[in-house]
Write a protein that holds these residues in place. Structure first.
Motif, short mmCIF file in Angstrom:
data_model
loop_
_atom_site.label_atom_id
_atom_site.label_comp_id
_atom_site.label_asym_id
_atom_site.label_seq_id
_atom_site.Cartn_x
_atom_site.Cartn_y
_atom_site.Cartn_z
N ASP A 1 -34.48 -8.05 -24.34
CA ASP A 1 -34.94 -8.06 -22.94
C ASP A 1 -34.96 -6.65 -22.36
O ASP A 1 -35.55 -6.42 -21.30
N GLU A 2 -34.35 -5.68 -23.06
CA GLU A 2 -34.29 -4.31 -22.51
C GLU A 2 -35.66 -3.65 -22.42
O GLU A 2 -35.83 -2.67 -21.72
N VAL A 3 -36.65 -4.21 -23.14
CA VAL A 3 -38.00 -3.64 -23.06
C VAL A 3 -38.57 -3.75 -21.65
O VAL A 3 -39.45 -3.00 -21.26
N TYR A 4 -38.06 -4.73 -20.86
CA TYR A 4 -38.58 -4.94 -19.51
C TYR A 4 -37.98 -3.97 -18.49
O TYR A 4 -38.36 -4.00 -17.31
N GLY A 5 -36.98 -3.18 -18.91
CA GLY A 5 -36.38 -2.23 -17.96
C GLY A 5 -35.26 -2.87 -17.17
O GLY A 5 -34.55 -3.75 -17.68
N SER A 6 -35.12 -2.44 -15.92
CA SER A 6 -33.97 -2.87 -15.13
C SER A 6 -34.42 -3.67 -13.92
O SER A 6 -35.41 -3.32 -13.27
N LEU A 7 -33.69 -4.75 -13.60
CA LEU A 7 -33.99 -5.56 -12.41
C LEU A 7 -33.19 -5.08 -11.22
O LEU A 7 -32.08 -4.54 -11.38
N GLY A 8 -33.70 -5.33 -10.01
CA GLY A 8 -32.90 -5.15 -8.80
C GLY A 8 -31.99 -6.36 -8.64
O GLY A 8 -31.77 -7.11 -9.59
N ALA A 9 -31.52 -6.57 -7.42
CA ALA A 9 -30.57 -7.66 -7.19
C ALA A 9 -31.20 -9.03 -7.42
O ALA A 9 -30.53 -9.99 -7.78
N GLU A 10 -32.51 -9.12 -7.23
CA GLU A 10 -33.19 -10.42 -7.33
C GLU A 10 -34.14 -10.43 -8.52
O GLU A 10 -34.50 -9.40 -9.05
N GLY A 11 -34.58 -11.65 -8.89
CA GLY A 11 -35.64 -11.80 -9.89
C GLY A 11 -35.13 -11.94 -11.30
O GLY A 11 -33.96 -11.68 -11.60
N LEU A 12 -36.04 -12.39 -12.18
CA LEU A 12 -35.71 -12.63 -13.59
C LEU A 12 -36.83 -12.06 -14.45
O LEU A 12 -37.97 -11.95 -14.00
N PHE A 13 -36.51 -11.70 -15.70
CA PHE A 13 -37.55 -11.27 -16.63
C PHE A 13 -38.34 -12.49 -17.11
O PHE A 13 -37.76 -13.46 -17.62
N LEU A 14 -39.67 -12.40 -16.97
CA LEU A 14 -40.56 -13.43 -17.50
C LEU A 14 -41.27 -12.85 -18.72
O LEU A 14 -41.29 -11.62 -18.89
N GLU A 15 -41.91 -13.69 -19.51
CA GLU A 15 -42.68 -13.19 -20.67
C GLU A 15 -43.81 -12.28 -20.21
O GLU A 15 -44.30 -11.44 -20.97
N THR A 16 -44.23 -12.43 -18.96
CA THR A 16 -45.35 -11.63 -18.44
C THR A 16 -44.88 -10.37 -17.71
O THR A 16 -45.71 -9.59 -17.24
N THR A 17 -43.58 -10.15 -17.61
CA THR A 17 -43.07 -8.95 -16.94
C THR A 17 -43.56 -7.70 -17.71
O THR A 17 -43.54 -7.68 -18.94
#
Ligand code: NAD
Ligand code: DAU
Length: 350
Positions: free
Chosen positions: A133-149
């Motif tokens: 999941d690290e390929v998507y970078g870093s999230l803020g306080a909200e939200g989730l990594f999706l396959e389309t991120t």
């Protein structure tokens, strides 16, 4: 068609659980484990299945074209499950080139071999790339990594994994190579090399050594029990759609400091120490450069489409994991020597 699968990195943490899952669940498959046995690879992870008739181990490098060629020729692989990698973010900050070589060149070497040997005859073939999941970078306080991120890797490790994912998709798009990619969150469980947070801190609590918490400790990770990851890989290998990506996660976010305090409590209890004594080992240290603040996976696609979800609660998984390290002191003793000691000194004492 009979199945013959090359699993790379099968002597490592996740790879060993994947090898066990495939070898024991599919006795009629041929499973070849190719692993270089770097500091992170350990055949002691596989002693229970090493004599199974359908299992073969080969010590070697995924960048060794001639070896891969020979293996494809000999075993006529119908599938590749590719896990071999340099996997530790802190090491990637010290030596990015090692990550470029193994994670990018190694992946492309395997893709070339699959492309050459399958030679357009892709029926029943599959190249399965295990990513993060690290390929998507870093999230803020909200939200989730999706396959389309969108991809937004921040460390040399995640940049190398992102690049390898792009190569796999490019081989699918350009040459029609059948592939599937999964991006998984943080794994924990038995047999993890004690450079990663959980096994390192379990070991340090046991030894009453300091617990080096990076930065303010308020970084968040989504934890998944490793055997559930192995089961997800089985599900995606057999049921996943071609050229698709599936995110895999534990639906289980923890701030580091909260997780560390929980581990301290469980271990004080198990080791018969007074309540709160291990928490005194917590020491805030200089942060990891470029440290990603939060990872969290939306794993609803794999759940809805393939019926996979974690089978082990975090409570059960932590109990099993801590119990395993406490009962396997010999395993820990064997891996915490040599390269490990040099790494530990340079990472934490300088
Ligand atoms: P690990 O570091 O425990 O194991 C890596 C294995 O690869 C070792 O057995 C090592 O000997 C082998 N290897 C390294 N270089 C090699 C080479 N050139 N040729 C052949 N073998 C080589 O890693 P892990 O934590 O088990 O991760 C496995 C895979 O899963 C990696 O691709 C990683 O990016 C991915 N992943 C890991 C996590 C996690 O939390 N650990 C989460 C998501 C994805
Ligand atoms: O998200 C999936 C990734 O998880 C995998 O792709 C990587 O291979 C795997 O190593 C892991 O990466 P992390 O960097 O998240 O894991 P690590 O165990 O190194 O660190 C977890 C968190 O704990 C992170 O926020 C950094 C922090 N940490 C880690 C160590 C080793 C500390 O505070 N102190 C430490 O000593």
């Amino acid at each position: 068609m009979s199945h013959s699968i090359l699993i790379t990195g099968g002597a490592g943490f996740i790879g060993s659980h994947v090898v066990r899952e495939f070898v024991t669940k599919y006795p009629d498959y041929t499973i070849v484990n190719l692993d270089l046995l770097t500091y992170a690879g350990n055949l002691a992870n596989l002693t229970d299945i090493e004599n199974h008739a359908n299992y073969h181990f080969v010590k070697g490098d995924i960048m060794d074209e001639a070896l891969i060629e020979r293996l494809f020729h000999k075993y006529k692989f119908t599938g590749v499950v590719h896990l071999a990698a340099e996997s530790h973010v802190d090491r990637s900050i010290k030596d990015p080139l090692a990550f470029l070589n193994t994670n990018i060149l190694g992946t492309v070497t395997l893709l070339n071999a699959a492309k050459k040997h399958w030679d357009g005859n892709f029926e029943g073939k599959r190249f399965y790339h295990v990513s993060t999941d690290e390929v998507y970078g870093s999230l803020g306080a909200e939200g989730l990594f999706l396959e389309t991120t969108s991809y937004d890797p921040q460390s040399p490790y995640s940049a190398s994994k992102a690049s390898s994912d792009h190569f796999v998709r490019a081989y699918g798009n350009t040459y029609g190579l059948p592939f599937v990619i999964t991006n998984c969150s943080n794994n924990y469980g038995p047999n993890q090399f004690p450079e990663k947070l959980l096994p390192l801190f379990i070991h340090n609590i046991q030894e009453q050594k300091t617990l080096p918490v990076y930065g303010d400790g308020k970084y968040t990770r989504d934890w998944l029990y490793v055997i559930d990851h192995a089961k997800a890989i089985d599900a995606v290998y057999h049921k996943g759609a071609n050229a698709e990506t599936y995110n895999i996660g534990g639906f289980n976010e923890w701030q580091n400091i909260e997780l560390i305090k929980l581990m301290c409590t469980i271990m004080d209890n198990k080791l018969g120490r007074s309540k709160g004594s291990s928490e005194e080992l917590i020491t805030y240290v200089t942060d990891r450069p470029g440290h990603d603040r939060r990872y969290a996976i939306d794993a609803s696609k794999i759940k809805t489409e393939l019926g996979w979800e974690p089978s082990v609660t975090f409570e059960q998984g932590l109990e099993l994991t801590i119990g395993w390290y406490l009962n396997n002191e010999e395993w820990l003793k064997n891996v915490t020597s040599g390269d490990y000691l040099a790494y530990y000194d340079s990472q934490y004492n300088n």
